[in-house]
Design a protein around this motif. Structure first.
Motif, PDB file in Angstrom:
ATOM      1  N   ILE A  49      -2.651   0.518  -4.403  1.00 48.71           N
ATOM      2  CA  ILE A  49      -2.538  -0.825  -3.836  1.00 48.71           C
ATOM      3  C   ILE A  49      -1.940  -1.744  -4.894  1.00 48.71           C
ATOM      4  O   ILE A  49      -2.509  -1.896  -5.982  1.00 48.71           O
ATOM      5  N   CYS A  74      -1.503  -2.631 -10.186  1.00 48.74           N
ATOM      6  CA  CYS A  74      -1.921  -1.737  -9.106  1.00 48.74           C
ATOM      7  C   CYS A  74      -3.343  -1.268  -9.350  1.00 48.74           C
ATOM      8  O   CYS A  74      -3.753  -1.073 -10.499  1.00 48.74           O
ATOM      9  N   ILE A 100       0.851  -1.190   0.000  1.00 44.90           N
ATOM     10  CA  ILE A 100       0.000   0.000   0.000  1.00 44.90           C
ATOM     11  C   ILE A 100       0.887   1.241   0.000  1.00 44.90           C
ATOM     12  O   ILE A 100       1.849   1.334   0.765  1.00 44.90           O
ATOM     13  N   TYR A 121      -3.999   7.008  -3.645  1.00 42.66           N
ATOM     14  CA  TYR A 121      -3.970   5.781  -2.848  1.00 42.66           C
ATOM     15  C   TYR A 121      -3.719   4.649  -3.836  1.00 42.66           C
ATOM     16  O   TYR A 121      -4.495   4.429  -4.750  1.00 42.66           O
ATOM     17  N   THR A 173      -9.729  -1.493   0.924  1.00 46.65           N
ATOM     18  CA  THR A 173      -9.070  -0.700   1.966  1.00 46.65           C
ATOM     19  C   THR A 173      -9.737  -0.967   3.312  1.00 46.65           C
ATOM     20  O   THR A 173     -10.706  -1.714   3.398  1.00 46.65           O
TER      21      THR A 173
END
Length: 133
Positions: free
Chosen positions: A61, A69, A48, A59, A100
């Motif tokens: 991941i 991603c 993350i 943001y 999340t």
């Protein structure tokens, strides 16, 4: 006398803005989440990333199984020099949030520590430790 007041007010405004500017400058860049601590339990994390550029936020991941991603963009706001409001914006938020631990598209964090190499945020009795990437 008027000049003295103008210089004094300008100096006060400059001092008031300088802490936020310092915080924003230290926050700038890419941060990799290292661990989440909650109730004495530490979970190691390395997929993350939080990315900051001026008032913009990303943001990210990383999904190793797919070598890809997923990303959601938004904004960051610094309040009282130690509060960081992150807000996701745009399309795809509803699909992104389940990946999340965020309960909604906005999240307020307390900045516990911010240095050139480490960022520690806390929220809802969880502490998030990042390293500068």
């Amino acid at each position: 006398m008027l000049r003295v007041w103008i210089v004094l007010v300008t100096g006060i405004l400059f001092m008031a803005c300088s802490e936020e500017t310092k915080t924003r400058n230290n926050l700038h860049g890419k941060w990799q989440l290292q661990q989440i601590e909650s109730n004495g339990h530490v979970e190691k994390v390395d997929t993350i990333y939080y990315n900051f550029l001026t008032s913009l936020f990303e943001y990210q991941i990383y999904i190793p199984e797919k070598d890809t991603c997923i990303i959601c963009y938004g904004f960051n706001y610094i309040e009282d020099d130690d509060q960081l409001l992150l807000e996701l914006a745009g399309t795809g938020i509803d699909a992104f949030l389940p990946s999340t631990d965020w309960p909604s598209y906005k999240r307020m964090f307390k900045i516990e520590k911010l240095s050139g190499k480490q960022l520690i945020l806390s929220n809802d009795q969880k502490q998030y430790t990042f390293r500068k990437f």
